[in-house]
Design an enzyme around this catalytic site. Structure first.
Site, mmCIF file in Angstrom:
data_model
loop_
_atom_site.group_PDB
_atom_site.id
_atom_site.type_symbol
_atom_site.label_atom_id
_atom_site.label_comp_id
_atom_site.label_asym_id
_atom_site.label_seq_id
_atom_site.Cartn_x
_atom_site.Cartn_y
_atom_site.Cartn_z
ATOM 1 C CB SER A 93 8.328 -8.018 -6.626
ATOM 2 O OG SER A 93 7.217 -7.394 -6.019
ATOM 3 C CB THR A 103 4.171 -9.733 -1.900
ATOM 4 O OG1 THR A 103 2.920 -10.324 -2.057
ATOM 5 C CG2 THR A 103 4.535 -9.696 -0.451
ATOM 6 N N GLY A 141 4.778 -12.856 7.233
ATOM 7 C CA GLY A 141 4.377 -12.289 5.962
ATOM 8 C C GLY A 141 4.764 -13.257 4.867
ATOM 9 C CE LYS A 186 0.012 -8.615 -1.204
ATOM 10 N NZ LYS A 186 0.839 -7.827 -2.084
#
Length: 181
Positions: free
Chosen positions: A132, A9, A53, A41
């Protein structure tokens, strides 16, 4: 052997020129293997008036998403109150404290990051990024706001594409939602 860490994500949300948008990439990885390319997401909540999200463990994120939606209903769409109450529950509840996820929340007027440590952050620039590749997307979005004439949706798309070029846990299968005024 320790279970492989699930990484996934990049989520980016923004309010720009009165338009709210949020987007996320589609990649989910397990350890060093991509296991899904087109995961969604991001969600619209509360009759399409709030977007959210999530990043982190999928089961944990869905649990928090459901709790947040419950808070929105309980507080009649008051986003500020809902994120604060969710964070309080998250920090004090023994079960919730163990959840490993983050939420990015965008409404017509507010952007928030809600973390598992009980933090509720409302950025000054109305740009939220988690996951990330979040910091790559955040940097790109800030430059696009400053130096381009792009709209909110396009900024989210382009910033996420930039993150996908840099972060190995982010791909270019991007979903974007916009709040219709």
């Amino acid at each position: 052997m320790k279970n492989p860490e699930i990484r996934s994500t990049t989520i980016l949300g923004i309010i720009h020129n009165g338009i709210a948008a949020i987007g996320g990439d589609g990649q989910v990885t397990l350890g060093n293997t991509v296991v899904k390319h087109n995961s969604k997401k991001i969600r619209k909540l509360y009759g399409g008036k709030v977007m959210c999200g999530f990043a982190g463990s999928a089961a944990d994120a869905f649990t928090l998403l459901q709790r947040f939606e419950d808070k929105l209903n309980e507080f009649r769409g008051n986003v500020e109150r809902s994120v604060v109450e969710l964070a309080k529950d998250w920090r004090t509840d023994k079960y919730l404290r163990k959840l490993e996820a983050m939420l990015a929340v965008v409404s017509e007027k507010h952007t928030f990051i809600v973390s598992g440590t009980g933090d509720v952050i409302e950025p000054d620039d109305k740009i939220v990024a988690i996951g990330s590749g979040g910091m790559y997307a955040l940097a790109a979005a800030r430059m696009l706001v400053r130096y381009s004439g792009l709209g909110a949706k396009e900024i989210v798309e382009e910033a996420l594409k930039t993150a996908s070029d840099i972060c190995i846990y982010t791909n270019d299968k991007i979903n974007v939602e916009v709040l219709e005024g």
